[in-house]
Design a protein around this motif. Structure first.
Motif, PDB file in Angstrom:
ATOM      1  N   LYS A   1       0.825  -1.235  -0.202  1.00 30.83           N
ATOM      2  CA  LYS A   1      -0.012  -0.074  -0.014  1.00 30.83           C
ATOM      3  C   LYS A   1       0.683   1.258   0.007  1.00 30.83           C
ATOM      4  O   LYS A   1       2.018   1.225   0.614  1.00 30.83           O
ATOM      5  CB  LYS A   1      -0.973   0.082   1.303  1.00 30.83           C
ATOM      6  N   THR A   2       0.494   2.410  -0.546  1.00 32.15           N
ATOM      7  CA  THR A   2       1.211   3.385  -0.471  1.00 32.15           C
ATOM      8  C   THR A   2      -0.154   4.367   0.523  1.00 32.15           C
ATOM      9  O   THR A   2      -1.118   4.410   0.133  1.00 32.15           O
ATOM     10  CB  THR A   2       0.978   4.179  -1.924  1.00 32.15           C
TER      11      THR A   2
ATOM     12  N   ARG B   1      -1.839   6.962   2.142  1.00 31.73           N
ATOM     13  CA  ARG B   1      -2.675   8.235   1.600  1.00 31.73           C
ATOM     14  C   ARG B   1      -2.209   9.609   2.182  1.00 31.73           C
ATOM     15  O   ARG B   1      -2.001   9.503   3.603  1.00 31.73           O
ATOM     16  CB  ARG B   1      -4.136   8.025   1.499  1.00 31.73           C
ATOM     17  N   ARG B   2      -1.987  10.398   1.639  1.00 31.28           N
ATOM     18  CA  ARG B   2      -1.641  11.821   2.220  1.00 31.28           C
ATOM     19  C   ARG B   2      -0.329  11.776   3.064  1.00 31.28           C
ATOM     20  O   ARG B   2       0.087  12.449   3.851  1.00 31.28           O
ATOM     21  CB  ARG B   2      -2.585  12.297   3.113  1.00 31.28           C
TER      22      ARG B   2
END
Length: 161
Positions: free
Chosen positions: A121-122, A124-125
């Motif tokens: 996963k990347t 978020r923010r």
């Protein structure tokens, strides 16, 4: 998930191998007791030292006994560590050793035929373009049948995936 006595003893055995960061003088609470309290509280959604202490205060005498808390002969009660004691202990303990012990124990709970899912996963923010900070990337290993996260690793660079 229900734990057998043997599985719980396996966790105690692994945690007992973690070095105690405290000086020998003045120890009131056992290392294993404080570690077990912290891990149980975290599994019950405690997210900070005060929440761990609050969880501990809500434990029954039987639970405090099972967690290895100190017995006070004068009051006839098992005593839990205070929030400052929990905080000081957890700030001093080797986090890498705790991770190794807990993840090693979790791996023993998985069956040999348990499927292993790997997910990346990347977050978020998690980037800041103005400061030139790239987003954080995580990889997680998950034992499907046991419903356990076996490990998470923060990646320095996404690279070739």
């Amino acid at each position: 998930m229900n734990l057998s006595l043997k599985q719980a003893e396996g966790l105690k055995e692994r945690l007992s191998q973690i070095p105690d960061p405290r000086m020998p003088r003045g120890k009131r609470h056992r290392k294993l007791s404080v570690l077990m309290i912290a891990i149980c509280a975290l599994l019950c959604s405690a997210s900070n030292y005060a929440a761990i202490a609050q969880w501990t205060k809500s434990c029954t005498q039987n639970m405090l006994k099972r967690l290895g808390c100190r017995f006070n002969r004068k009051s006839g009660q098992y005593e839990y560590p205070s929030e400052p004691t929990i905080r000081r202990f957890l700030q001093g303990v080797d986090a890498e050793a705790v991770d190794t012990a807990v993840y090693g124990w979790l791996q023993t709970l998985c069956g040999k035929d348990d499927a292993l899912a790997i997910d990346g996963k990347t977050l978020r923010r998690s980037f800041d373009t103005a400061a030139g900070v790239s987003p954080l990337h995580m990889v997680t290993a998950f034992a499907v049948e046991a419903r356990l996260v076996l490990g998470e690793q923060l990646l320095a660079d996404l690279g070739c995936e």
